[in-house]
Design a protein around this motif. Structure first.
Motif, PDB file in Angstrom:
ATOM      1  N   PRO A  94      10.972  -7.472  -3.397  1.00 14.29           N
ATOM      2  CA  PRO A  94       9.814  -6.740  -4.380  1.00 14.29           C
ATOM      3  C   PRO A  94       9.211  -5.739  -3.708  1.00 14.29           C
ATOM      4  CG  PRO A  94       9.339  -9.000  -3.550  1.00 14.29           C
ATOM      5  CD  PRO A  94      11.056  -8.815  -3.191  1.00 14.29           C
ATOM      6  N   ALA A  95       8.929  -5.933  -2.536  1.00 15.55           N
ATOM      7  CA  ALA A  95       8.438  -4.643  -1.755  1.00 15.55           C
ATOM      8  C   ALA A  95       9.195  -3.495  -2.043  1.00 15.55           C
ATOM      9  CB  ALA A  95       8.145  -5.053  -0.370  1.00 15.55           C
ATOM     10  N   HIS A  96      10.397  -3.462  -1.907  1.00 14.30           N
ATOM     11  CA  HIS A  96      11.137  -2.107  -2.148  1.00 14.30           C
ATOM     12  C   HIS A  96      11.155  -1.717  -3.443  1.00 14.30           C
ATOM     13  CE1 HIS A  96      14.221   0.731  -1.525  1.00 14.30           C
ATOM     14  NE2 HIS A  96      15.078   0.167  -2.872  1.00 14.30           N
ATOM     15  N   ALA A  97      11.261  -2.496  -4.425  1.00 12.67           N
ATOM     16  CA  ALA A  97      11.221  -2.178  -5.854  1.00 12.67           C
ATOM     17  C   ALA A  97       9.768  -1.683  -6.304  1.00 12.67           C
ATOM     18  CB  ALA A  97      11.410  -3.387  -6.752  1.00 12.67           C
ATOM     19  N   LEU A  98       8.605  -2.020  -5.587  1.00 10.46           N
ATOM     20  CA  LEU A  98       7.330  -1.748  -5.952  1.00 10.46           C
ATOM     21  C   LEU A  98       7.073  -0.332  -5.337  1.00 10.46           C
ATOM     22  CD1 LEU A  98       5.513  -5.152  -5.759  1.00 10.46           C
ATOM     23  CD2 LEU A  98       5.320  -3.444  -7.689  1.00 10.46           C
ATOM     24  N   ASP A 104       6.551   7.523  -9.208  1.00 13.06           N
ATOM     25  CA  ASP A 104       6.145   7.982 -10.426  1.00 13.06           C
ATOM     26  C   ASP A 104       5.035   7.519 -11.000  1.00 13.06           C
ATOM     27  OD1 ASP A 104       8.795   9.021 -10.357  1.00 13.06           O
ATOM     28  OD2 ASP A 104       9.599   7.366 -11.228  1.00 13.06           O
ATOM     29  N   ALA A 105       4.045   6.647 -10.105  1.00 12.07           N
ATOM     30  CA  ALA A 105       2.674   6.322 -10.741  1.00 12.07           C
ATOM     31  C   ALA A 105       1.667   6.954 -10.163  1.00 12.07           C
ATOM     32  CB  ALA A 105       2.732   4.768 -10.090  1.00 12.07           C
ATOM     33  N   ALA A 106       0.515   6.909 -10.989  1.00 15.04           N
ATOM     34  CA  ALA A 106      -0.732   7.628 -10.369  1.00 15.04           C
ATOM     35  C   ALA A 106      -1.359   6.812  -9.653  1.00 15.04           C
ATOM     36  CB  ALA A 106      -1.671   8.203 -11.550  1.00 15.04           C
ATOM     37  N   VAL A 107      -1.182   5.374  -9.830  1.00 18.99           N
ATOM     38  CA  VAL A 107      -1.974   4.494  -8.935  1.00 18.99           C
ATOM     39  C   VAL A 107      -1.481   3.016  -8.997  1.00 18.99           C
ATOM     40  CG1 VAL A 107      -3.922   3.747 -10.644  1.00 18.99           C
ATOM     41  CG2 VAL A 107      -4.298   3.503  -8.584  1.00 18.99           C
ATOM     42  N   VAL A 108      -1.335   2.416  -8.114  1.00 21.82           N
ATOM     43  CA  VAL A 108      -0.739   1.013  -8.237  1.00 21.82           C
ATOM     44  C   VAL A 108      -1.910  -0.053  -8.110  1.00 21.82           C
ATOM     45  CG1 VAL A 108       0.023   1.019  -5.945  1.00 21.82           C
ATOM     46  CG2 VAL A 108       1.088  -0.499  -7.565  1.00 21.82           C
ATOM     47  N   VAL A 109      -1.798  -1.142  -8.854  1.00 22.01           N
ATOM     48  CA  VAL A 109      -2.949  -2.256  -8.851  1.00 22.01           C
ATOM     49  C   VAL A 109      -2.305  -3.448  -8.158  1.00 22.01           C
ATOM     50  CG1 VAL A 109      -4.722  -3.245 -10.189  1.00 22.01           C
ATOM     51  CG2 VAL A 109      -4.064  -0.939 -10.638  1.00 22.01           C
ATOM     52  N   ILE A 110      -3.030  -3.937  -7.256  1.00 19.97           N
ATOM     53  CA  ILE A 110      -2.503  -5.324  -6.922  1.00 19.97           C
ATOM     54  C   ILE A 110      -3.724  -6.296  -6.777  1.00 19.97           C
ATOM     55  CG2 ILE A 110      -0.477  -4.374  -5.559  1.00 19.97           C
ATOM     56  CD1 ILE A 110      -2.135  -4.554  -2.815  1.00 19.97           C
ATOM     57  N   GLY A 111      -3.358  -7.459  -6.784  1.00 13.81           N
ATOM     58  CA  GLY A 111      -4.414  -8.445  -6.748  1.00 13.81           C
ATOM     59  C   GLY A 111      -4.271  -9.085  -5.420  1.00 13.81           C
ATOM     60  N   THR A 112      -5.293  -9.731  -4.981  1.00 13.74           N
ATOM     61  CA  THR A 112      -5.520 -10.333  -3.583  1.00 13.74           C
ATOM     62  C   THR A 112      -5.860 -12.026  -3.885  1.00 13.74           C
ATOM     63  OG1 THR A 112      -7.607  -9.854  -3.138  1.00 13.74           O
ATOM     64  CG2 THR A 112      -5.807  -8.375  -1.969  1.00 13.74           C
ATOM     65  N   ARG A 113      -5.448 -12.753  -2.891  1.00 17.55           N
ATOM     66  CA  ARG A 113      -5.914 -13.935  -3.024  1.00 17.55           C
ATOM     67  C   ARG A 113      -6.644 -14.595  -1.660  1.00 17.55           C
ATOM     68  NH1 ARG A 113      -1.553 -12.672  -5.290  1.00 17.55           N
ATOM     69  NH2 ARG A 113      -0.846 -13.399  -7.214  1.00 17.55           N
ATOM     70  N   ARG A 114      -7.352 -15.614  -2.004  1.00 17.73           N
ATOM     71  CA  ARG A 114      -7.864 -16.310  -0.629  1.00 17.73           C
ATOM     72  C   ARG A 114      -6.901 -17.254  -0.064  1.00 17.73           C
ATOM     73  NH1 ARG A 114     -12.874 -15.005   0.690  1.00 17.73           N
ATOM     74  NH2 ARG A 114     -14.237 -14.396  -1.299  1.00 17.73           N
ATOM     75  N   THR A 115      -6.584 -17.284   1.107  1.00 16.59           N
ATOM     76  CA  THR A 115      -5.917 -17.909   1.805  1.00 16.59           C
ATOM     77  C   THR A 115      -6.486 -19.136   2.721  1.00 16.59           C
ATOM     78  OG1 THR A 115      -4.211 -16.078   2.161  1.00 16.59           O
ATOM     79  CG2 THR A 115      -3.749 -18.242   3.508  1.00 16.59           C
ATOM     80  N   GLY A 124      -1.092 -10.290   0.969  1.00 18.11           N
ATOM     81  CA  GLY A 124       0.252 -10.750   1.165  1.00 18.11           C
ATOM     82  C   GLY A 124       1.182  -9.834   1.657  1.00 18.11           C
ATOM     83  N   THR A 125       2.312  -9.998   1.965  1.00 17.01           N
ATOM     84  CA  THR A 125       3.552  -9.427   2.546  1.00 17.01           C
ATOM     85  C   THR A 125       3.843  -8.005   1.868  1.00 17.01           C
ATOM     86  OG1 THR A 125       5.221 -10.550   1.935  1.00 17.01           O
ATOM     87  CG2 THR A 125       4.344 -10.848   4.061  1.00 17.01           C
ATOM     88  N   VAL A 126       3.829  -8.301   0.507  1.00 18.68           N
ATOM     89  CA  VAL A 126       4.075  -7.213  -0.629  1.00 18.68           C
ATOM     90  C   VAL A 126       2.850  -6.120  -0.511  1.00 18.68           C
ATOM     91  CG1 VAL A 126       4.907  -6.515  -2.743  1.00 18.68           C
ATOM     92  CG2 VAL A 126       6.067  -8.547  -1.724  1.00 18.68           C
ATOM     93  N   TYR A 128       0.552  -5.568   1.918  1.00 15.88           N
ATOM     94  CA  TYR A 128       0.640  -4.733   2.943  1.00 15.88           C
ATOM     95  C   TYR A 128       1.771  -3.540   2.949  1.00 15.88           C
ATOM     96  CZ  TYR A 128      -2.783  -8.015   5.244  1.00 15.88           C
ATOM     97  OH  TYR A 128      -3.887  -8.624   5.626  1.00 15.88           O
ATOM     98  N   ALA A 129       2.914  -4.117   2.483  1.00  9.48           N
ATOM     99  CA  ALA A 129       3.968  -3.075   2.486  1.00  9.48           C
ATOM    100  C   ALA A 129       3.438  -1.926   1.253  1.00  9.48           C
ATOM    101  CB  ALA A 129       5.147  -3.799   2.044  1.00  9.48           C
ATOM    102  N   LEU A 130       2.661  -2.021   0.336  1.00  9.29           N
ATOM    103  CA  LEU A 130       2.268  -0.975  -0.521  1.00  9.29           C
ATOM    104  C   LEU A 130       1.106  -0.521   0.108  1.00  9.29           C
ATOM    105  CD1 LEU A 130       2.366  -2.999  -3.980  1.00  9.29           C
ATOM    106  CD2 LEU A 130       3.657  -0.929  -3.329  1.00  9.29           C
ATOM    107  N   LEU A 131       0.067  -0.972   0.726  1.00  8.25           N
ATOM    108  CA  LEU A 131      -0.880  -0.371   1.482  1.00  8.25           C
ATOM    109  C   LEU A 131      -0.708   0.552   2.398  1.00  8.25           C
ATOM    110  CD1 LEU A 131      -3.407  -3.501   1.830  1.00  8.25           C
ATOM    111  CD2 LEU A 131      -3.866  -1.357   0.336  1.00  8.25           C
ATOM    112  N   HIS A 132       0.542   0.295   3.132  1.00 11.03           N
ATOM    113  CA  HIS A 132       0.887   0.992   4.071  1.00 11.03           C
ATOM    114  C   HIS A 132       2.100   2.086   3.983  1.00 11.03           C
ATOM    115  CE1 HIS A 132      -1.357  -0.757   7.300  1.00 11.03           C
ATOM    116  NE2 HIS A 132      -1.052  -1.991   6.879  1.00 11.03           N
ATOM    117  N   HIS A 133       2.704   1.888   2.650  1.00 13.89           N
ATOM    118  CA  HIS A 133       3.901   2.832   2.505  1.00 13.89           C
ATOM    119  C   HIS A 133       3.911   3.307   1.072  1.00 13.89           C
ATOM    120  CE1 HIS A 133       5.284   1.870   6.421  1.00 13.89           C
ATOM    121  NE2 HIS A 133       5.467   0.391   6.088  1.00 13.89           N
ATOM    122  N   SER A 134       3.040   3.125   0.389  1.00 15.46           N
ATOM    123  CA  SER A 134       2.909   3.551  -1.171  1.00 15.46           C
ATOM    124  C   SER A 134       2.861   5.157  -1.308  1.00 15.46           C
ATOM    125  CB  SER A 134       1.483   2.738  -1.936  1.00 15.46           C
ATOM    126  OG  SER A 134       1.566   3.365  -3.034  1.00 15.46           O
TER     127      SER A 134
END
Length: 144
Positions: A94-98, A104-115, A124-126, A128-134
């Protein structure tokens, strides 16, 4: 606009934000659903008949996974009929696909949860991947 949808409950606030932002921008909303369950490798079709219990279970799971975004977003689509929505389900990496979709996106929206046992929401891991490599800005929306 790109929305990462993992589950119905935790991503409702992120979906709401994504629809509002897509409406404001006059943009199409692309939804990538990544099921939270563990991905199971399918049985080799050349070695196992198409009617084997494993193949039937996999087929049922795939149909259920593909129905999740349509079901979860039905109310939002009713509230925002002018937003064009395209959904797809990602079953592996999923991280690679996202990350690829952010090209091609103007912005990506992700949700967060309490652990449990950790203060504050976590993407989450996906996430974090988006935050660092989007390739585009990332909007992080805490679960309501």
């Amino acid at each position: 606009m790109l929305l990462h949808l993992q589950d119905a409950d935790g991503d409702a606030a992120a979906a709401d934000y994504a629809f509002e932002e897509a409406l404001r921008r006059g943009a199409r909303l692309r939804v990538l659903h990544t099921p939270a369950h563990r991905h199971v490798l399918p049985e080799l079709p050349s070695l196992v008949p198409a009617t084997s219990p494993g193949q039937e279970r996999l087929s049922r799971q795939e149909r259920a996974d593909e129905a999740v975004p349509r079901f979860c977003l039905a109310a939002m689509r009713d509230l925002h009929p002018q937003v064009q929505v395209v959904t797809s389900t990602v079953r592996s990496a999923p991280a690679h696909a996202l990350l690829e979709a952010t090209r091609d996106a103007a912005v990506v929206v992700i949700g967060t949860r309490r652990t449990a046992g950790r203060p504050g929401p976590h993407p989450g891991t996906v996430g974090y991947a988006l935050l660092h490599h989007s390739h585009c800005p990332v909007a992080v929306v805490p679960a309501g």
